[in-house]
Design a protein around this motif. Structure first.
Motif, PDB file in Angstrom:
ATOM      1  N   ARG A  22      -1.628 -15.903  -2.251  1.00 32.27           N
ATOM      2  CA  ARG A  22      -1.330 -15.068  -3.411  1.00 32.27           C
ATOM      3  C   ARG A  22      -0.203 -14.083  -3.142  1.00 32.27           C
ATOM      4  O   ARG A  22       0.501 -13.679  -4.023  1.00 32.27           O
ATOM      5  N   LYS A  23      -0.043 -13.651  -1.890  1.00 33.19           N
ATOM      6  CA  LYS A  23       1.017 -12.732  -1.477  1.00 33.19           C
ATOM      7  C   LYS A  23       0.918 -11.371  -2.138  1.00 33.19           C
ATOM      8  O   LYS A  23       1.897 -10.644  -2.172  1.00 33.19           O
ATOM      9  N   THR A  24      -0.213 -11.039  -2.698  1.00 28.01           N
ATOM     10  CA  THR A  24      -0.423  -9.722  -3.311  1.00 28.01           C
ATOM     11  C   THR A  24      -1.905  -9.466  -3.409  1.00 28.01           C
ATOM     12  O   THR A  24      -2.715 -10.393  -3.413  1.00 28.01           O
ATOM     13  N   LEU A  25      -2.237  -8.162  -3.469  1.00 29.78           N
ATOM     14  CA  LEU A  25      -3.628  -7.752  -3.625  1.00 29.78           C
ATOM     15  C   LEU A  25      -3.737  -6.783  -4.800  1.00 29.78           C
ATOM     16  O   LEU A  25      -2.809  -6.001  -5.066  1.00 29.78           O
ATOM     17  N   PRO A  26      -4.858  -6.780  -5.492  1.00 31.46           N
ATOM     18  CA  PRO A  26      -5.042  -5.839  -6.598  1.00 31.46           C
ATOM     19  C   PRO A  26      -5.046  -4.404  -6.097  1.00 31.46           C
ATOM     20  O   PRO A  26      -5.301  -4.126  -4.927  1.00 31.46           O
ATOM     21  N   LYS A  27      -4.778  -3.451  -7.036  1.00 34.01           N
ATOM     22  CA  LYS A  27      -4.753  -2.046  -6.676  1.00 34.01           C
ATOM     23  C   LYS A  27      -6.110  -1.583  -6.175  1.00 34.01           C
ATOM     24  O   LYS A  27      -6.197  -0.778  -5.229  1.00 34.01           O
ATOM     25  N   ALA A  28      -7.173  -2.035  -6.789  1.00 40.23           N
ATOM     26  CA  ALA A  28      -8.506  -1.618  -6.370  1.00 40.23           C
ATOM     27  C   ALA A  28      -8.777  -2.047  -4.938  1.00 40.23           C
ATOM     28  O   ALA A  28      -9.396  -1.311  -4.149  1.00 40.23           O
ATOM     29  N   THR A  29      -8.284  -3.250  -4.553  1.00 39.77           N
ATOM     30  CA  THR A  29      -8.486  -3.731  -3.171  1.00 39.77           C
ATOM     31  C   THR A  29      -7.669  -2.908  -2.202  1.00 39.77           C
ATOM     32  O   THR A  29      -8.123  -2.587  -1.085  1.00 39.77           O
ATOM     33  N   LEU A  30      -6.449  -2.553  -2.606  1.00 42.20           N
ATOM     34  CA  LEU A  30      -5.610  -1.735  -1.718  1.00 42.20           C
ATOM     35  C   LEU A  30      -6.225  -0.358  -1.494  1.00 42.20           C
ATOM     36  O   LEU A  30      -6.205   0.169  -0.382  1.00 42.20           O
ATOM     37  N   PHE A  31      -6.778   0.255  -2.549  1.00 41.41           N
ATOM     38  CA  PHE A  31      -7.419   1.558  -2.394  1.00 41.41           C
ATOM     39  C   PHE A  31      -8.690   1.484  -1.555  1.00 41.41           C
ATOM     40  O   PHE A  31      -9.088   2.454  -0.911  1.00 41.41           O
ATOM     41  N   SER A  32      -9.319   0.290  -1.551  1.00 40.66           N
ATOM     42  CA  SER A  32     -10.540   0.153  -0.740  1.00 40.66           C
ATOM     43  C   SER A  32     -10.255   0.164   0.767  1.00 40.66           C
ATOM     44  O   SER A  32     -11.169   0.301   1.574  1.00 40.66           O
ATOM     45  N   LEU A  33      -8.971  -0.001   1.190  1.00 37.45           N
ATOM     46  CA  LEU A  33      -8.622   0.019   2.603  1.00 37.45           C
ATOM     47  C   LEU A  33      -8.614   1.435   3.172  1.00 37.45           C
ATOM     48  O   LEU A  33      -8.524   1.604   4.401  1.00 37.45           O
ATOM     49  N   LEU A  34      -8.676   2.453   2.321  1.00 35.73           N
ATOM     50  CA  LEU A  34      -8.555   3.839   2.745  1.00 35.73           C
ATOM     51  C   LEU A  34      -9.912   4.417   3.084  1.00 35.73           C
ATOM     52  O   LEU A  34     -10.911   4.185   2.386  1.00 35.73           O
ATOM     53  N   GLU A  35      -9.930   5.202   4.170  1.00 33.42           N
ATOM     54  CA  GLU A  35     -11.162   5.883   4.527  1.00 33.42           C
ATOM     55  C   GLU A  35     -11.423   7.073   3.598  1.00 33.42           C
ATOM     56  O   GLU A  35     -12.576   7.383   3.292  1.00 33.42           O
ATOM     57  N   ASN A  36     -10.389   7.746   3.157  1.00 32.10           N
ATOM     58  CA  ASN A  36     -10.539   8.864   2.198  1.00 32.10           C
ATOM     59  C   ASN A  36     -10.297   8.372   0.763  1.00 32.10           C
ATOM     60  O   ASN A  36      -9.570   8.968  -0.014  1.00 32.10           O
ATOM     61  N   LYS A  37     -10.923   7.241   0.433  1.00 29.87           N
ATOM     62  CA  LYS A  37     -10.723   6.612  -0.864  1.00 29.87           C
ATOM     63  C   LYS A  37     -11.140   7.530  -2.016  1.00 29.87           C
ATOM     64  O   LYS A  37     -10.486   7.579  -3.061  1.00 29.87           O
ATOM     65  N   TYR A  46     -10.866  -2.872   8.947  1.00 25.62           N
ATOM     66  CA  TYR A  46     -11.259  -3.445   7.645  1.00 25.62           C
ATOM     67  C   TYR A  46     -10.097  -4.197   7.009  1.00 25.62           C
ATOM     68  O   TYR A  46     -10.288  -5.204   6.328  1.00 25.62           O
ATOM     69  N   LEU A  47      -8.837  -3.740   7.308  1.00 28.46           N
ATOM     70  CA  LEU A  47      -7.673  -4.428   6.759  1.00 28.46           C
ATOM     71  C   LEU A  47      -7.565  -5.839   7.319  1.00 28.46           C
ATOM     72  O   LEU A  47      -7.296  -6.794   6.592  1.00 28.46           O
ATOM     73  N   ILE A  48      -7.782  -5.972   8.672  1.00 29.18           N
ATOM     74  CA  ILE A  48      -7.692  -7.294   9.288  1.00 29.18           C
ATOM     75  C   ILE A  48      -8.790  -8.202   8.778  1.00 29.18           C
ATOM     76  O   ILE A  48      -8.577  -9.397   8.510  1.00 29.18           O
ATOM     77  N   GLU A  49     -10.030  -7.670   8.602  1.00 34.08           N
ATOM     78  CA  GLU A  49     -11.133  -8.491   8.087  1.00 34.08           C
ATOM     79  C   GLU A  49     -10.846  -8.974   6.671  1.00 34.08           C
ATOM     80  O   GLU A  49     -11.172 -10.104   6.305  1.00 34.08           O
ATOM     81  N   LEU A  50     -10.246  -8.105   5.891  1.00 34.31           N
ATOM     82  CA  LEU A  50      -9.931  -8.495   4.510  1.00 34.31           C
ATOM     83  C   LEU A  50      -8.905  -9.618   4.484  1.00 34.31           C
ATOM     84  O   LEU A  50      -8.997 -10.544   3.664  1.00 34.31           O
ATOM     85  N   LEU A  51      -7.905  -9.559   5.414  1.00 35.42           N
ATOM     86  CA  LEU A  51      -6.907 -10.631   5.464  1.00 35.42           C
ATOM     87  C   LEU A  51      -7.532 -11.950   5.898  1.00 35.42           C
ATOM     88  O   LEU A  51      -7.124 -13.020   5.432  1.00 35.42           O
ATOM     89  N   ARG A  52      -8.502 -11.885   6.792  1.00 38.69           N
ATOM     90  CA  ARG A  52      -9.158 -13.119   7.238  1.00 38.69           C
ATOM     91  C   ARG A  52      -9.969 -13.766   6.111  1.00 38.69           C
ATOM     92  O   ARG A  52      -9.976 -14.993   5.963  1.00 38.69           O
ATOM     93  N   GLU A  53     -10.659 -12.949   5.358  1.00 38.64           N
ATOM     94  CA  GLU A  53     -11.569 -13.503   4.333  1.00 38.64           C
ATOM     95  C   GLU A  53     -10.847 -13.866   3.038  1.00 38.64           C
ATOM     96  O   GLU A  53     -11.339 -14.709   2.277  1.00 38.64           O
ATOM     97  N   SER A  54      -9.736 -13.238   2.742  1.00 39.58           N
ATOM     98  CA  SER A  54      -9.064 -13.495   1.475  1.00 39.58           C
ATOM     99  C   SER A  54      -8.006 -14.549   1.636  1.00 39.58           C
ATOM    100  O   SER A  54      -7.649 -14.943   2.731  1.00 39.58           O
ATOM    101  N   LEU A  95       0.831  -1.209   0.000  1.00 34.03           N
ATOM    102  CA  LEU A  95       0.000   0.000   0.000  1.00 34.03           C
ATOM    103  C   LEU A  95       0.865   1.257   0.000  1.00 34.03           C
ATOM    104  O   LEU A  95       0.593   2.198  -0.778  1.00 34.03           O
ATOM    105  N   THR A  96       1.906   1.310   0.828  1.00 37.35           N
ATOM    106  CA  THR A  96       2.763   2.495   0.863  1.00 37.35           C
ATOM    107  C   THR A  96       3.524   2.682  -0.457  1.00 37.35           C
ATOM    108  O   THR A  96       3.725   3.806  -0.935  1.00 37.35           O
ATOM    109  N   LYS A  97       3.923   1.581  -1.073  1.00 37.62           N
ATOM    110  CA  LYS A  97       4.599   1.681  -2.360  1.00 37.62           C
ATOM    111  C   LYS A  97       3.660   2.264  -3.429  1.00 37.62           C
ATOM    112  O   LYS A  97       4.046   3.107  -4.235  1.00 37.62           O
ATOM    113  N   LEU A  98       2.403   1.811  -3.411  1.00 43.93           N
ATOM    114  CA  LEU A  98       1.418   2.319  -4.359  1.00 43.93           C
ATOM    115  C   LEU A  98       1.151   3.796  -4.157  1.00 43.93           C
ATOM    116  O   LEU A  98       1.063   4.575  -5.115  1.00 43.93           O
TER     117      LEU A  98
END
Length: 597
Positions: free
Chosen positions: A70-85, A57-65, A39-42
């Motif tokens: 895969r060791k990676t997440l799509p850009k759209a998923t990473l942006f969804s972790l932000l409150e000011n998306k 929400y980040l912890i919930e996403l790690l539990r469900e995914s 996320l910081t690199k993006l």
């Protein structure tokens, strides 16, 4: 719950919110660190100044995914972790934002080089493609041109060989024509009218119309002639017997050569598969140039005997009287100038379409019900616009000639046409003609024959003429040529039958139809005296009797036989025993289905 911030793509490890988040979820911190690194690199790549992360929400996403796999997440998923998306996505979507972040210069250079290489490659490809298409087009064009030239040369050579062969045969016939005429020969007659398929399909009783020329059998009058007639329909035994008896009784067996009887000198063949085969600038110009013509005829190319024709009178044109005034004003000399007729033609063009629709009269024998139907066929098959003679007393003359291969011209038949209730419907003719002076007619026919020979036309030719009274002198001096048919005509066929039945001849020098008759003499003088009398005859192929369709041909022929209705060749008269007066000889022409008198 557990939010923390990322400033310019960096996480402050000493921030209270981040320390609280780390202590709460230390049990899975290894996976959280990997997600935060991504996320910081993006965020650094897109130079995002401030991002607020929703830790829970980040912890919930790690539990469900299945991040651990895969060791990676799509850009759209990473942006969804932000409150000011919304703010971050608006910033990221700006053009060129990627090149303002970390490694942006390298990415920009790579993108520019990529697009430039693509442009160069595509430009080179398009140039190659155009040249390739041009080369293929040139090669195909040249190939087609070469093939066309070869076919043209082949056709020219073939046509030249055919022409040479034709001229050789014509020269041979010319040199040996007298021998051919005097020796035994066979005539093969195919009564084909040469109509188009659509016309054949739409014409009623087309086979009967073709079979009108069955009287070509009368050529066996010449003892050296045999006739093979290709019949377009199956004939019954009664009709075959009728023609056999007719030819036998009218001189076909009178020759000295009795080795070949009458029924052996003609043969009627029917093909096995016989049943398996089923306006306005020009008009305006013509009317303007010939302003004194009151009536114009419209004839379809394949019409016969005046059928399928129409006419229209120019008196119904509203501007016609005005055009006559213009003609009188300028005079006959200036009238033929283009600038004088131009205004008249423009007036005609405005009125001609409506004029034709409302004032055109179809011939009563036409198969069309309206002008629109007639016009459709006229434009599709072609036709003739013909001027009607400017007179009420018009006589039409038909002359049949034989242009022999040796250059001689023989006039075989001539007669004045008979018209029905409609002046365009030809029902027969009077033989011989009386409307034109003999020398004038002979001169016209010779000129027509000379023109035909210049165009290498030989064989049977039928000429149609119109003669009418000139109102200025009230004398019959105007003669128009209106028709030229190449082939054996129906008029000539009926004339041959007339000559066969009467034993008469047409004398061209006197213009008379001469019939031999026998005159009774006194007992002292002995036998009858043979004389020649001048007669007139009416022939026709469309004389219709309403009750004839109710009888079979065999019954009708038997009725004639029982009542002794026949033509007496000895007296040259038709009649029956006990009759008080002369009767016309009655014959049935199966080819037309009508009574011919």
């Amino acid at each position: 719950m557990f939010p923390f911030t990322i400033v310019k793509g960096q996480i402050d490890p000493m921030a209270k919110d981040f320390i609280c988040f780390k202590e709460k979820f230390s049990w899975c911190w290894s996976n959280v660190v990997e997600v935060l690194d991504d996320l910081t690199k993006l965020l650094r790549e897109f130079a995002v100044p401030l991002a607020k992360v929703d830790g829970e929400y980040l912890i919930e996403l790690l539990r469900e995914s299945d991040y651990c796999w895969r060791k990676t997440l799509p850009k759209a998923t990473l942006f969804s972790l932000l409150e000011n998306k919304g703010e971050v996505l608006e910033l990221v979507s700006r053009p060129g934002q990627r090149y303002r972040g970390e490694g942006g210069r390298d990415v920009a250079a790579t993108r520019i080089q990529t697009w430039w290489r693509r442009y160069l490659t595509r430009t080179s490809y398009l140039c190659y493609h155009r040249r390739k298409m041009a080369a293929e087009l040139i090669s195909l064009s040249y190939l087609f041109h070469y093939q066309k030239c070869q076919v043209k040369k082949t056709l020219q050579a073939k046509r030249f060989r055919q022409l040479i062969n034709y001229r050789r045969r014509a020269e041979h016939r010319k040199q040996n024509w007298k021998h051919i005429r005097s020796s035994k020969r066979t005539i093969i007659h195919i009564p084909s009218l040469g109509f188009s398929q659509s016309w054949r399909l739409s014409t009623r009783k087309y086979d009967i119309l073709q079979n009108i020329q069955i009287t070509r059998l009368c050529d066996i009058r010449d003892e050296n002639v045999e006739v093979i007639y290709i019949c377009p329909m199956h004939l019954g035994e009664d009709i075959l017997q009728y023609y056999d008896n007719f030819l036998r009784r009218n001189g076909a067996d009178s020759s000295t050569n009795q080795d070949l009887p009458c029924n052996k000198r003609f043969l009627i063949l029917t093909p096995e598969a016989v049943d398996h085969f089923p306006l306005y600038e020009t008009l305006a110009e013509l009317i303007a140039q010939n302003i004194h013509i009151q009536r114009w005829l419209f004839k379809i190319n394949v019409q016969r005997g005046g059928r399928d024709a129409a006419y229209c009178d120019v008196c119904h044109l509203g501007c016609y009287s005005w055009a006559l005034q213009r003609y009188q004003y300028f005079g006959s000399d200036l009238w033929h100038s283009t600038w004088v007729q131009e205004t008249v033609m423009m007036k005609y063009l405005e009125e001609i379409p409506e004029w034709l629709i409302y004032y055109t009269i179809l011939a009563k024998s036409s198969r069309f019900q309206s002008w629109s139907e007639f016009l459709k066929i006229f434009l599709r098959q072609g036709g003739v616009v013909e001027a009607y003679p400017p007179s009420e007393n018009v006589t039409y003359v038909t002359v049949d000639m034989l242009l022999e291969p040796n250059g001689e011209v023989t006039i075989l038949s001539w007669g004045d046409q008979l018209h029905g209730c409609c002046h365009l419907d030809i029902v027969g003719s009077i033989i011989p003609k009386t409307s034109v002076h003999l020398e004038t007619l002979h001169s016209i026919c010779m000129r027509v024959a000379h023109a035909c020979k210049q165009n290498y036309i030989i064989g049977y030719v039928s000429v149609g003429l119109a003669t009418f009274v000139d109102h200025s002198t009230m004398k019959q001096k105007q003669i128009w040529g209106i028709d030229l048919d190449i082939g054996f005509s129906d008029h000539l066929a009926m004339t041959q039958m007339l000559l066969m039945a009467t034993g008469g001849t047409l004398n061209w020098r006197t213009g008379c139809f001469e019939v031999p008759v026998k005159e009774k003499c006194s007992e002292q003088e002995g036998a009858a005296k043979r004389l020649v009398d001048s007669r007139y005859a009416v022939v026709g192929i469309r004389l219709f009797h309403s009750n004839l369709s109710m009888l079979y041909h065999s019954i009708f022929l038997n009725i004639c036989k029982w009542n002794c209705i026949e033509f007496n060749k000895k007296s040259g008269l038709g009649g029956s025993p006990g009759s008080s007066g002369d009767l016309c000889s009655e014959f049935v022409s199966h080819s037309s289905g009508n009574i011919v008198l």
